[in-house]
Structures are given as C-alpha cells and as structure tokens.
Design a protein around this motif. Structure first.
Motif, PDB file in Angstrom:
ATOM      1  N   ILE A  53       0.815  -1.208   0.000  1.00  9.84           N
ATOM      2  CA  ILE A  53       0.000   0.000   0.000  1.00  9.84           C
ATOM      3  C   ILE A  53       0.849   1.259   0.000  1.00  9.84           C
ATOM      4  CG2 ILE A  53      -2.005  -1.053   1.114  1.00  9.84           C
ATOM      5  CD1 ILE A  53      -0.856   0.085   3.790  1.00  9.84           C
ATOM      6  N   ALA A  54       2.174   1.106  -0.111  1.00  8.01           N
ATOM      7  CA  ALA A  54       3.031   2.289  -0.055  1.00  8.01           C
ATOM      8  C   ALA A  54       2.739   3.218  -1.223  1.00  8.01           C
ATOM      9  CB  ALA A  54       4.497   1.871  -0.082  1.00  8.01           C
ATOM     10  N   PRO A  55       2.844   4.529  -0.991  1.00 12.65           N
ATOM     11  CA  PRO A  55       2.583   5.474  -2.080  1.00 12.65           C
ATOM     12  C   PRO A  55       3.739   5.511  -3.074  1.00 12.65           C
ATOM     13  CG  PRO A  55       3.315   6.652  -0.126  1.00 12.65           C
ATOM     14  CD  PRO A  55       3.186   5.209   0.268  1.00 12.65           C
ATOM     15  N   HIS A  56       4.883   4.891  -2.679  1.00  7.24           N
ATOM     16  CA  HIS A  56       6.054   4.985  -3.557  1.00  7.24           C
ATOM     17  C   HIS A  56       6.190   3.792  -4.476  1.00  7.24           C
ATOM     18  CE1 HIS A  56       7.467   2.868   0.008  1.00  7.24           C
ATOM     19  NE2 HIS A  56       7.499   3.974   0.717  1.00  7.24           N
ATOM     20  N   THR A  61      10.107  -3.838  -3.726  1.00  4.30           N
ATOM     21  CA  THR A  61      11.127  -4.865  -3.493  1.00  4.30           C
ATOM     22  C   THR A  61      12.038  -4.320  -2.411  1.00  4.30           C
ATOM     23  OG1 THR A  61      10.961  -5.562  -5.766  1.00  4.30           O
ATOM     24  CG2 THR A  61      12.890  -6.315  -4.558  1.00  4.30           C
ATOM     25  N   ILE A  62      12.126  -5.058  -1.308  1.00  4.75           N
ATOM     26  CA  ILE A  62      12.779  -4.514  -0.112  1.00  4.75           C
ATOM     27  C   ILE A  62      13.975  -5.379   0.289  1.00  4.75           C
ATOM     28  CG2 ILE A  62      12.439  -3.909   2.322  1.00  4.75           C
ATOM     29  CD1 ILE A  62       9.450  -3.451   1.555  1.00  4.75           C
ATOM     30  N   TRP A  63      15.124  -4.739   0.364  1.00  2.00           N
ATOM     31  CA  TRP A  63      16.347  -5.395   0.840  1.00  2.00           C
ATOM     32  C   TRP A  63      16.627  -4.917   2.258  1.00  2.00           C
ATOM     33  CZ3 TRP A  63      15.733  -3.950  -4.184  1.00  2.00           C
ATOM     34  CH2 TRP A  63      16.182  -4.817  -5.198  1.00  2.00           C
ATOM     35  N   MET A 103      13.933   4.138  -2.325  1.00  3.73           N
ATOM     36  CA  MET A 103      13.934   4.731  -0.990  1.00  3.73           C
ATOM     37  C   MET A 103      14.967   4.032  -0.118  1.00  3.73           C
ATOM     38  SD  MET A 103      10.834   5.567  -2.136  1.00  3.73           S
ATOM     39  CE  MET A 103      10.499   3.881  -2.461  1.00  3.73           C
ATOM     40  N   ILE A 104      15.614   4.805   0.725  1.00  2.00           N
ATOM     41  CA  ILE A 104      16.556   4.226   1.691  1.00  2.00           C
ATOM     42  C   ILE A 104      16.189   4.727   3.083  1.00  2.00           C
ATOM     43  CG2 ILE A 104      18.979   4.087   2.420  1.00  2.00           C
ATOM     44  CD1 ILE A 104      19.791   4.437  -0.458  1.00  2.00           C
ATOM     45  N   LEU A 105      16.332   3.837   4.032  1.00  2.00           N
ATOM     46  CA  LEU A 105      16.079   4.143   5.438  1.00  2.00           C
ATOM     47  C   LEU A 105      17.274   3.593   6.221  1.00  2.00           C
ATOM     48  CD1 LEU A 105      14.074   5.071   7.541  1.00  2.00           C
ATOM     49  CD2 LEU A 105      12.787   2.985   7.214  1.00  2.00           C
ATOM     50  N   CYS A 135       3.892   8.650   7.972  1.00  2.78           N
ATOM     51  CA  CYS A 135       3.274   7.387   7.583  1.00  2.78           C
ATOM     52  C   CYS A 135       4.040   6.207   8.171  1.00  2.78           C
ATOM     53  CB  CYS A 135       3.256   7.313   6.066  1.00  2.78           C
ATOM     54  SG  CYS A 135       2.283   5.982   5.442  1.00  2.78           S
ATOM     55  N   HIS A 136       5.357   6.327   8.206  1.00  3.92           N
ATOM     56  CA  HIS A 136       6.171   5.222   8.713  1.00  3.92           C
ATOM     57  C   HIS A 136       6.081   5.075  10.228  1.00  3.92           C
ATOM     58  CE1 HIS A 136       8.499   3.202   5.481  1.00  3.92           C
ATOM     59  NE2 HIS A 136       7.934   4.163   4.786  1.00  3.92           N
ATOM     60  N   GLN A 137       5.570   6.107  10.924  1.00  2.00           N
ATOM     61  CA  GLN A 137       5.511   5.934  12.382  1.00  2.00           C
ATOM     62  C   GLN A 137       4.497   4.870  12.792  1.00  2.00           C
ATOM     63  OE1 GLN A 137       5.018   9.840  13.843  1.00  2.00           O
ATOM     64  NE2 GLN A 137       2.859  10.016  13.349  1.00  2.00           N
TER      65      GLN A 137
HETATM   66  C1  HEC Z   1       1.531   6.975   3.054  1.00  2.00           C
HETATM   67  C2  HEC Z   1       2.457   6.095   3.686  1.00  2.00           C
HETATM   68  C3  HEC Z   1       3.939   6.120   3.310  1.00  2.00           C
HETATM   69  C4  HEC Z   1       4.739   7.211   3.030  1.00  2.00           C
HETATM   70  C5  HEC Z   1       4.360   8.683   3.005  1.00  2.00           C
HETATM   71  C6  HEC Z   1       6.061   6.667   2.780  1.00  2.00           C
HETATM   72  N1  HEC Z   1       6.074   5.314   2.896  1.00  2.00           N
HETATM   73 FE1  HEC Z   1       7.697   4.086   2.733  1.00  2.00          FE
HETATM   74  N2  HEC Z   1       6.488   2.456   2.997  1.00  2.00           N
HETATM   75  C7  HEC Z   1       5.139   2.486   3.262  1.00  2.00           C
HETATM   76  C8  HEC Z   1       4.627   1.124   3.363  1.00  2.00           C
HETATM   77  C9  HEC Z   1       3.184   0.734   3.674  1.00  2.00           C
HETATM   78  C10 HEC Z   1       5.734   0.268   3.149  1.00  2.00           C
HETATM   79  C11 HEC Z   1       5.736  -1.275   3.112  1.00  2.00           C
HETATM   80  C12 HEC Z   1       5.553  -1.778   1.692  1.00  2.00           C
HETATM   81  C13 HEC Z   1       4.110  -1.709   1.214  1.00  2.00           C
HETATM   82  O1  HEC Z   1       3.168  -2.086   1.957  1.00  2.00           O
HETATM   83  O2  HEC Z   1       3.899  -1.274   0.074  1.00  2.00           O
HETATM   84  C14 HEC Z   1       6.894   1.128   2.938  1.00  2.00           C
HETATM   85  C15 HEC Z   1       8.182   0.664   2.771  1.00  2.00           C
HETATM   86  C16 HEC Z   1       9.306   1.473   2.756  1.00  2.00           C
HETATM   87  C17 HEC Z   1      10.684   1.007   2.840  1.00  2.00           C
HETATM   88  C18 HEC Z   1      11.137  -0.423   3.072  1.00  2.00           C
HETATM   89  C19 HEC Z   1      11.321  -0.629   4.597  1.00  2.00           C
HETATM   90  C20 HEC Z   1       9.993  -0.581   5.332  1.00  2.00           C
HETATM   91  O3  HEC Z   1       9.731   0.404   6.075  1.00  2.00           O
HETATM   92  O4  HEC Z   1       9.197  -1.513   5.150  1.00  2.00           O
HETATM   93  C21 HEC Z   1      11.485   2.113   2.770  1.00  2.00           C
HETATM   94  C22 HEC Z   1      13.012   2.138   2.817  1.00  2.00           C
HETATM   95  C23 HEC Z   1      10.617   3.263   2.640  1.00  2.00           C
HETATM   96  N3  HEC Z   1       9.303   2.862   2.650  1.00  2.00           N
HETATM   97  C24 HEC Z   1      11.073   4.563   2.583  1.00  2.00           C
HETATM   98  C25 HEC Z   1      10.239   5.674   2.471  1.00  2.00           C
HETATM   99  C26 HEC Z   1      10.733   7.026   2.260  1.00  2.00           C
HETATM  100  C27 HEC Z   1      12.202   7.417   2.128  1.00  2.00           C
HETATM  101  C28 HEC Z   1       9.632   7.832   2.207  1.00  2.00           C
HETATM  102  C29 HEC Z   1       9.576   9.336   1.993  1.00  2.00           C
HETATM  103  C30 HEC Z   1      10.189   9.859   0.816  1.00  2.00           C
HETATM  104  C31 HEC Z   1       8.456   6.996   2.406  1.00  2.00           C
HETATM  105  N4  HEC Z   1       8.873   5.705   2.548  1.00  2.00           N
HETATM  106  C32 HEC Z   1       7.160   7.459   2.458  1.00  2.00           C
HETATM  107  C33 HEC Z   1       4.379   3.611   3.426  1.00  2.00           C
HETATM  108  C34 HEC Z   1       4.804   4.922   3.218  1.00  2.00           C
END
Ligand code: HEC
Length: 150
Positions: A53-56, A61-63, A103-105, A135-137
């Motif tokens: 459901i991620a917006p990105h 694909t997650i490493w 994306m990198i975290l 969103c990640h919180q």
């Molecule tokens: C609206 C919610 C949302 C936003 C905003 C968002 N993400 Fe995510 N992200 C997710 C979800 C949900 C996943 C898990 C994969 C999935 O369900 O699609 C994810 C997965 C990831 C992952 C893989 C590790 C993990 O947390 O599972 C990374 C790295 C990541 N996101 C980085 C970013 C970065 C950098 C940004 C900002 C530029 C961002 N995300 C913005 C929802 C979001």
C-alpha cells in the motif's frame, strides 16, 4: 517597454532561467545510494517483493542489510540497531521492470535518515525530518514491512 510580441518572445527565449542550484544534501544523498547499491551487490541476498500500500510504488522490493537481518532474527527488541539499513525499490509492476523510485532508510546516530530518488537515481528527499515520517511511524520502530522480534 517591449511592445512587439515578436520582441517579447525573443526576450523571454534569451532569458532562460539557469537551472536551480543543487540542494546541499544532493551529494551525500547520491553517495548513500551508491554505497548501499554496492553493498547490496556484495552481501545483501535478502529481497522481498510486496504488493503493498506504499505510495512509492504498487510493488515494493525490499532489501535489508546484515545488521537489520541480525536484529530481525535475534532476541526481542524495541528498536532497530545503529546502522540498520533498508532499501526499497518501488515499481508499478511485479517484475520490478518499471522502477519509479528508490527509498533508503538508515539508522544513523540514533535517528532515522530517509532518502528518496527518482527512477534515474536523482535525489528527491534526504534527511531525518521528511514527508516519510508521518506514515512510517505506524510501523515497527518506523519500518513498515518487517516486524521487530517480540
Ligand atoms: C503513506 C504512507 C507512506 C509514506 C508517506 C512513505 N512510505 Fe515508505 N512504505 C510504506 C509502506 C506501507 C511500506 C511497506 C511496503 C508496502 O506495503 O507497500 C513502505 C516501505 C518502505 C521502505 C522499506 C522498509 C519498510 O519500512 O518496510 C522504505 C526504505 C521506505 N518505505 C522509505 C520511504 C521514504 C524514504 C519515504 C519518503 C520519501 C516513504 N517511505 C514514504 C508507506 C509509506
């Protein structure tokens, strides 16, 4: 005053604005992506593709790096350790052929460092306080796809 439309067009064409100056974080952001990609090639075998459901990206694909992997498979904890790193390739299709962003975290100096790049690898966001956090919180210490062991 420019009264003639032809002159006006010429004047506008001659004044193409210079490209905006690069953000100060663009260079460290590029280095981070290069370093993480090189590390993945060498020793990050674990990758999962999630239809999520991620917006990105509809497909992610997650490493995860060896530090995150050791934490994931170790004893109960409530925080990812220093150095834990995740890379997410967001794509439109399941094969990952159409990458739309990367994306990198990284947990760095106790905080999370967030970075996002376009399909060409150009940095879009970089820092500890970005649009990603809200969103990640909802995740497991900010990681959405992988749970910390309980
Ligand atoms: C609206 C919610 C949302 C936003 C905003 C968002 N993400 Fe995510 N992200 C997710 C979800 C949900 C996943 C898990 C994969 C999935 O369900 O699609 C994810 C997965 C990831 C992952 C893989 C590790 C993990 O947390 O599972 C990374 C790295 C990541 N996101 C980085 C970013 C970065 C950098 C940004 C900002 C530029 C961002 N995300 C913005 C929802 C979001």
């Amino acid at each position: 005053m420019l009264r003639s439309p032809t002159l006006l067009v010429l004047a506008i064409a001659a004044c193409d604005p210079p490209p905006p100056p690069e953000e100060p974080w663009a260079a460290p952001a590029r280095k981070l992506l290069a370093d993480v990609r090189a590390a993945i090639d060498e020793r990050w075998p674990v990758a999962e593709t999630i239809h999520g459901i991620a917006p990105h990206g509809a497909y992610s694909t997650i490493w995860r790096d060896p530090i995150a992997e050791a934490a994931r498979t170790g004893g109960a904890r409530d925080r990812w350790p220093e150095g834990a790193t995740f890379l997410c390739e967001g794509s439109r299709d399941q094969a990952g052929d159409e990458s739309i962003s990367t994306m990198i975290l990284v947990r760095k100096d106790g905080a999370w460092l967030w970075a996002q790049y376009d399909a060409a690898g150009e940095p879009l966001e970089y820092g500890s306080s970005t649009s990603c956090v809200h969103c990640h919180q909802a995740g497991s210490d900010f990681v959405r796809s992988i749970e910390l062991p309980e």
